[in-house]
Design an enzyme around this catalytic site. Structure first.
Site, PDB file in Angstrom:
ATOM      1  N   PRO A   2       0.809  -1.219   0.000  1.00 24.97           N
ATOM      2  CG  PRO A   2      -0.754  -1.560   1.672  1.00 24.97           C
ATOM      3  CD  PRO A   2       0.578  -2.035   1.196  1.00 24.97           C
ATOM      4  CD  GLU A   3       4.745   2.618  -2.808  1.00 23.05           C
ATOM      5  OE1 GLU A   3       4.937   3.729  -3.354  1.00 23.05           O
ATOM      6  OE2 GLU A   3       5.513   1.655  -2.956  1.00 23.05           O
ATOM      7  CE  LYS A  56       3.985   5.298   1.928  1.00 27.98           C
ATOM      8  NZ  LYS A  56       5.197   4.563   2.367  1.00 27.98           N
TER       9      LYS A  56
END
Length: 271
Positions: A2-3, A56
């Site tokens: 996850p970015e 994020k």
């Protein structure tokens, strides 16, 4: 991994399913252990006010003033299910559950999870974040200004791009891809880079993040990614073998083409 693009996509998906809906159940637990979730007593007719991404971080705000604040880290994810639908992951991995008439949103194995009882703007974690590069009009000048506060001859640009206090949203994939696109040595001290070069790095990262928010399969060049995860394979531009090396205090792996991103220092050249 996850970015900023992944979190923005998750926020959009959750918003379509949840925004404006009355919340019937909110249960939340600690991100640090697998203990039982705590049922939160909701005011009558509490609704989900909105869902947004900040770098994020993902925020689900409620009309009663509460906000569910999550950071996925390396392994976390948000899932959406219909009521009664089997979950794809184990129930004990769930750290937050939000239920409406039509949907069940579940947060699995986040790095950080908290229930804010004050406006998100008052959260110290969120106030420290740099400009969100996933937004349509991030303040790139502010990102450059923040980066210039780091030690110019000791701070490597490949490490600085991951600092969420400088700019929010870049992770290890877009760090390497952005530097490759701009032809910048990942190990160059930030003092060796001009403001124009830094501005172009942030602009390129922002473009990649926003473009990939609409798709699960990331790409920065035709065919996929330019350098990330391609150690030993030929550079798509010049054919030189892609190299990789651990970098920074957290030993994150950096990928680069030594021909397209020539070293600016003797230290980098000898590495």
């Amino acid at each position: 991994m996850p970015e900023g693009d992944t979190i923005l996509r998750a926020a959009r998906t959750l918003s379509r399913a949840l925004a404006g809906q009355e919340l019937h159940r909110l249960a939340i637990g600690s991100a640090r252990d697998r203990g039982p979730l705590r049922e939160i007593e909701l005011r009558p007719h509490t609704r989900i006010k909105g869902v947004e991404a900040r770098g994020k971080h993902l925020l689900i705000s409620l009309t009663d003033g509460l906000t569910v604040h999550s950071h996925m880290g390396m392994m976390g994810s948000w899932h959406l299910y219909r009521p009664g639908e089997p979950w794809r992951l184990r129930e004990r991995a769930a750290r937050a559950i939000l239920e409406t008439d039509d949907a069940v949103a579940v947060c699995f194995t986040p790095q950080m999870l908290e229930l804010l009882h004050r406006p998100a703007e008052d959260s110290e974690r969120l106030r420290r974040l740099g400009p969100d590069l996933s937004r349509e009009d991030p303040d790139l000048d502010e990102a450059v200004t923040r980066l210039r506060t780091l030690r110019p001859h000791e701070s490597e640009i490949g490490v600085a791009l991951l600092d969420q206090r400088i700019s929010a949203g870049i992770g290890n994939v877009y760090k390497s891809e952005t530097l490759a696109a701009c032809g910048v040595d990942p190990f160059a001290p930030i003092g060796d880079l001009s403001d124009d070069e830094l501005h172009e790095l942030f602009a390129t990262a922002s473009r990649f993040l926003r473009r990939n928010a609409a798709t699960v399969m990331r790409s920065t060049v035709p065919g996929g990614l330019a350098v990330y995860g391609r150690t030993g394979r030929p550079c798509r531009r010049c054919g030189t073998a892609i190299r990789s090396r651990r970098q920074g205090e957290h030993a994150r792996t950096t990928y680069w083409c030594p021909s397209c991103q020539p070293s600016r220092t003797w230290i980098g050249a000898g590495a």
